[in-house]
Scaffold this motif. Structure first.
Motif, short mmCIF file in Angstrom:
data_model
loop_
_atom_site.label_atom_id
_atom_site.label_comp_id
_atom_site.label_asym_id
_atom_site.label_seq_id
_atom_site.Cartn_x
_atom_site.Cartn_y
_atom_site.Cartn_z
N LEU A 86 0.83 -1.19 0.00
CA LEU A 86 0.00 0.00 0.00
C LEU A 86 0.87 1.24 0.00
O LEU A 86 1.58 1.51 0.96
N PHE B 67 0.95 5.09 0.32
CA PHE B 67 0.08 6.17 0.75
C PHE B 67 0.64 7.50 0.26
O PHE B 67 0.33 8.55 0.80
N ARG C 211 12.64 -0.92 1.62
CA ARG C 211 13.43 -1.49 2.71
C ARG C 211 12.54 -1.94 3.87
O ARG C 211 12.99 -2.65 4.75
N GLN C 212 11.32 -1.49 3.88
CA GLN C 212 10.37 -1.96 4.89
C GLN C 212 9.12 -2.48 4.19
O GLN C 212 8.83 -2.09 3.06
N ARG C 213 8.39 -3.34 4.90
CA ARG C 213 7.20 -3.93 4.28
C ARG C 213 5.94 -3.51 4.98
O ARG C 213 5.97 -2.87 6.02
N GLY C 214 4.81 -3.94 4.42
CA GLY C 214 3.51 -3.81 5.08
C GLY C 214 3.20 -2.39 5.50
O GLY C 214 3.30 -1.45 4.73
N ILE C 215 2.86 -2.29 6.77
CA ILE C 215 2.37 -1.04 7.31
C ILE C 215 3.45 0.06 7.26
O ILE C 215 3.17 1.22 7.03
N TYR C 216 4.71 -0.34 7.44
CA TYR C 216 5.81 0.63 7.40
C TYR C 216 5.93 1.24 6.01
O TYR C 216 6.21 2.42 5.87
N ALA D 68 3.61 1.83 3.94
CA ALA D 68 2.59 2.86 3.80
C ALA D 68 3.04 4.15 4.49
O ALA D 68 2.90 5.25 3.94
N MET D 69 3.59 4.02 5.69
CA MET D 69 4.00 5.22 6.43
C MET D 69 5.17 5.93 5.73
O MET D 69 5.23 7.15 5.70
N ILE D 70 6.10 5.15 5.20
CA ILE D 70 7.28 5.74 4.55
C ILE D 70 6.87 6.49 3.29
O ILE D 70 7.29 7.64 3.07
N LEU E 108 4.01 7.74 2.64
CA LEU E 108 3.27 8.93 3.06
C LEU E 108 4.22 10.04 3.47
O LEU E 108 4.06 11.20 3.07
N ALA E 109 5.25 9.68 4.25
CA ALA E 109 6.20 10.69 4.72
C ALA E 109 6.99 11.28 3.56
O ALA E 109 7.19 12.50 3.49
N LEU F 159 -3.27 -3.51 7.02
CA LEU F 159 -3.59 -2.34 6.21
C LEU F 159 -5.00 -1.84 6.47
O LEU F 159 -5.26 -0.65 6.43
N LEU G 67 -5.17 0.61 9.26
CA LEU G 67 -4.68 1.93 8.83
C LEU G 67 -5.76 2.65 8.03
O LEU G 67 -6.04 3.83 8.25
N ILE H 291 1.71 13.04 10.24
CA ILE H 291 2.63 12.50 9.23
C ILE H 291 4.08 12.64 9.72
O ILE H 291 4.90 11.73 9.54
N PHE I 166 4.57 9.91 12.08
CA PHE I 166 4.81 8.66 11.35
C PHE I 166 6.28 8.53 10.98
O PHE I 166 6.89 7.48 11.13
N ALA I 167 6.85 9.62 10.45
CA ALA I 167 8.26 9.59 10.06
C ALA I 167 9.12 9.30 11.28
O ALA I 167 10.09 8.52 11.21
N VAL J 164 9.00 5.72 12.08
CA VAL J 164 9.85 4.95 11.17
C VAL J 164 11.32 5.09 11.57
O VAL J 164 12.08 4.12 11.56
N PHE K 165 12.03 14.24 7.15
CA PHE K 165 11.83 13.22 6.13
C PHE K 165 13.16 12.79 5.52
O PHE K 165 13.34 11.63 5.15
N MET L 288 14.65 10.48 7.90
CA MET L 288 13.98 9.18 7.77
C MET L 288 14.56 8.37 6.62
O MET L 288 14.86 7.18 6.78
N PRO M 91 17.40 -0.24 8.21
CA PRO M 91 16.02 -0.32 7.72
C PRO M 91 14.97 -0.52 8.82
O PRO M 91 13.82 -0.13 8.64
N GLU N 202 7.17 -8.29 11.58
CA GLU N 202 6.13 -7.97 10.60
C GLU N 202 4.88 -7.51 11.28
O GLU N 202 4.39 -8.13 12.19
#
Lengths: 312, 296
Positions: free
Chosen positions: A57, A59, A107-112, A114-116, A118-119, B101, B104, B232, B235-236, B239, B276, B279, B287, B296
């Motif tokens: 996904l 975003f 480099r990240q999967r799934g939910i991450y 999406a966040m990456i 988006l950022a 997902l 989210l 947002i 979120f960063a 991460v 960002f 990030m 990573p 996961e």
């Protein structure tokens, strides 16, 4: 996710779709509305390539859509590019950006993931807010539609419509070609079982980045076309609301289905057209649709139809 | 005037203070996100909207009921927490079995609903909210002026962050919670009501966002969009720090706030994008984030 009824059904469907595209402007539907619909349908299909076929996904697809609109607007207005060349510039620019973002985000999967995405898209938004060539809050206004190949006057709505329809068909065909190629099979393999694909020797990371690049490029194609249709490129196109909208279109139409994003784009664009009078309540309506879809209607319209017909 | 690295000292320390305050809010919010993700496996996109709700509740309590800052600091998070519990029980809890997902996407829709509703009633411009009398004024530290309210925000948020860390890492309840993160089925077999714990966790973490909102109300104006760009950035930060550790999200939040403050002093053009960029760099080098573990 092709129809098991085989090639004949596919060809029939394609013919029906093309006929619909040709007839549509003569049914009394407003051409600008149809062009907007086609741009968003292509955008949603490009997005669905990542979500539906790779299972990632994004975003942040508004970044590609909106940036391409800026590139195209700039080269057409300031440098006097031909509209087609301008649109290609936008799409290629978006694809290059997709290559970079993809390389970082996978480099990240799934939910991450999406966040990456988006950022990263938010970073693009702030960038667009500050750099001079986007003209900040005003956006690029009055982008000339110009003449296609120096011959066809695109200021005429009908000419412009067929130009947009042709771009849509090319973009859509590219997605079909990608999905049904060996590369597309590898994508589905990654979606179903990534560890296995790695042990089979597939360069999974590179395949994902390639898919992301294609998806970004086609999202850019849609955004670039939209900037010529509406003759503007603004911050709205790079805002995360736009990323949310394309997610919603795909969700409501049916993730991972071929026609789902097109149907979803149709629903949302039509809805926005009718709801334009209620002003900012539109955001609330979108939110409610999101919540209802996630809670009760996860297959989406096309997914539900296919499931009822027992085709999936 | 004193100068440090070619920048007047009061300006530098002023920006660092703003950075520290922003960092305190980042820490409170990313802490809540980390707790929710740890226990519920959901990324709560509505966190920014609920932070806004907390600030708005304080403003509404004052405007319509005449209830002041101190009671609001307790009441507002309770209201937001209660709203969170209702949301979790009636809707969010149906999504745990599905792909992450959907959580989210659901909370994204929720954020649109909450923010859209407030925009309709109050517009996007902010409403002023005065700090309590007790916390007006400030201290002259010699090298800079420290407003009392800002000092209070830093102290209060650090206390709450540290308290949450203690609660989760050092109490029996916290040990149940950590066990439920690893093996919910086993913890359930021991007779612990895991669904109830999940509900309360969501309520608590959301109340933290509400608390942050009330703290923020006198500093930033109370506006329906105050949470949407913040989420947002958070979120960063999540991460960058990785969702693995609570202490990690607190440290990352504060650190990023300070870096942002420094950037604003030395190269203001990049102040909104620096997070960002960091990030992206962290993702290339580590990573799973600075404090994260592969999961996961």
């Amino acid at each position: 996710m092709s129809f098991p009824a085989g090639r004949a059904a596919n060809l029939l469907l394609a013919a029906a779709g093309l006929a619909l595209l040709v007839v549509a402007p003569f049914t009394g539907l407003y051409p600008v509305f149809l062009m907007k619909l086609l741009c968003f349908a292509l955008f949603a299909c490009a997005f669905n390539l990542m979500l539906g076929y790779v299972g990632l996904l994004s975003f942040g697809h508004a970044a590609f859509f909106g940036m391409a609109a800026y590139y195209t607007g700039h080269v057409v207005k300031e440098w006097g590019f031909d509209p087609l060349l301008g649109i290609l510039t936008g799409a290629v620019g978006a694809a290059l950006m997709g290559l970079v973002f993809g390389a970082i985000a996978i480099r990240q999967r799934g939910i991450y993931f999406a966040m990456i995405t988006l950022a990263l898209a938010q970073m693009v938004y702030f960038f667009c807010l500050q750099v001079p060539f986007t003209h900040g809050e005003d956006g690029i206004q009055g982008i000339p539609r110009g003449r296609l190949f120096g011959l066809i006057d695109l200021r005429d709505s009908l000419n412009m419509y067929f130009f947009v329809a042709a771009i849509f068909v090319v973009g859509f065909a590219m997605i079909q070609r990608t999905v049904h190629s060996p590369f597309g099979q590898a994508l589905k393999g990654i979606r179903e079982n990534e560890a296995r694909m790695i042990s089979l020797g597939y360069p999974v990371a590179r395949i994902k980045v390639m898919a992301f690049t294609i998806s970004a490029g086609l999202a850019g194609l849609a955004g670039a076309t939209k900037s010529i249709v509406f003759q503007t490129a603004t911050l709205t196109d790079v805002h995360w609301h736009m990323s949310g909208e394309v997610v919603l279109m795909t969700l409501i139409g049916g993730m991972g289905t071929i026609l789902g994003p097109v149907v979803g784009a149709g629903v949302i664009v039509t809805l926005q057209n009718y709801l334009a009078t209620i002003g900012s309540w539109v955001t609330v309506v979108m939110g409610v649709i999101f919540v209802v879809c996630v809670l009760t209607f996860r297959r989406g319209i096309v997914g539900e139809i296919l499931a009822r017909l027992g085709w999936r | 005037m004193q100068e440090l690295l070619g920048i007047p000292a009061p300006l530098l320390f002023g920006q660092l203070l703003i950075g520290l305050i922003n960092g305190a809010f980042y820490a409170l919010l990313s802490l809540g996100l980390a707790v929710i993700f740890g226990v519920l496996n959901v990324i709560n996109f509505a966190h920014g909207a609920l932070y806004m709700l907390g600030a708005f509740m304080a403003w509404l309590l004052l405007t319509y009921l005449g209830i002041g800052y101190w009671p609001a600091l307790i009441l507002s998070p309770l209201i937001v927490g209660a709203a969170g519990i209702v949301i979790e029980r009636t809707m969010l809890s149906r999504l745990y079995e599905l792909d992450h997902l959907y959580g989210l996407l659901f909370t994204f829709g929720l954020a649109l609903i909450i923010e859209g509703t407030f925009i309709n009633f109050y517009g996007v411009s902010g409403q002023p909210y005065a700090p309590p009398k007790m916390l007006t004024g400030g201290y002259n530290l010699g090298f800079m002026f420290l407003p009392t309210y800002r000092a209070w925000v830093i102290v209060a948020s650090l206390l709450v962050c540290f308290g949450t860390w203690l609660l989760i890492e050092r109490t029996r309840l916290g040990s149940y919670l950590r066990a439920a993160v690893e093996r919910p089925d086993l913890v359930r077999a021991f007779g612990i009501n895991v669904p109830l714990m999940m509900t309360l966790t969501y309520g608590f973490a959301v109340a933290l966002a509400g608390f942050a909102g009330v703290l923020a109300a006198p500093i930033y104006t109370v506006s329906p969009i105050m949470g949407q760009n913040l989420i947002i950035v958070v979120f960063a930060i999540v991460v960058i720090g990785g969702l693995g550790s609570i202490l990690g999200s607190i440290v990352t939040g504060l650190g990023i706030g300070l870096i942002e403050g420094l950037t604003r002093t030395f190269y203001p053009e990049a102040s909104s994008t620096v997070i960002f960029v960091i990030m992206a760099i962290v993702l290339i080098i580590r990573p799973h984030g600075l404090f994260g573990r592969s999961r996961e």
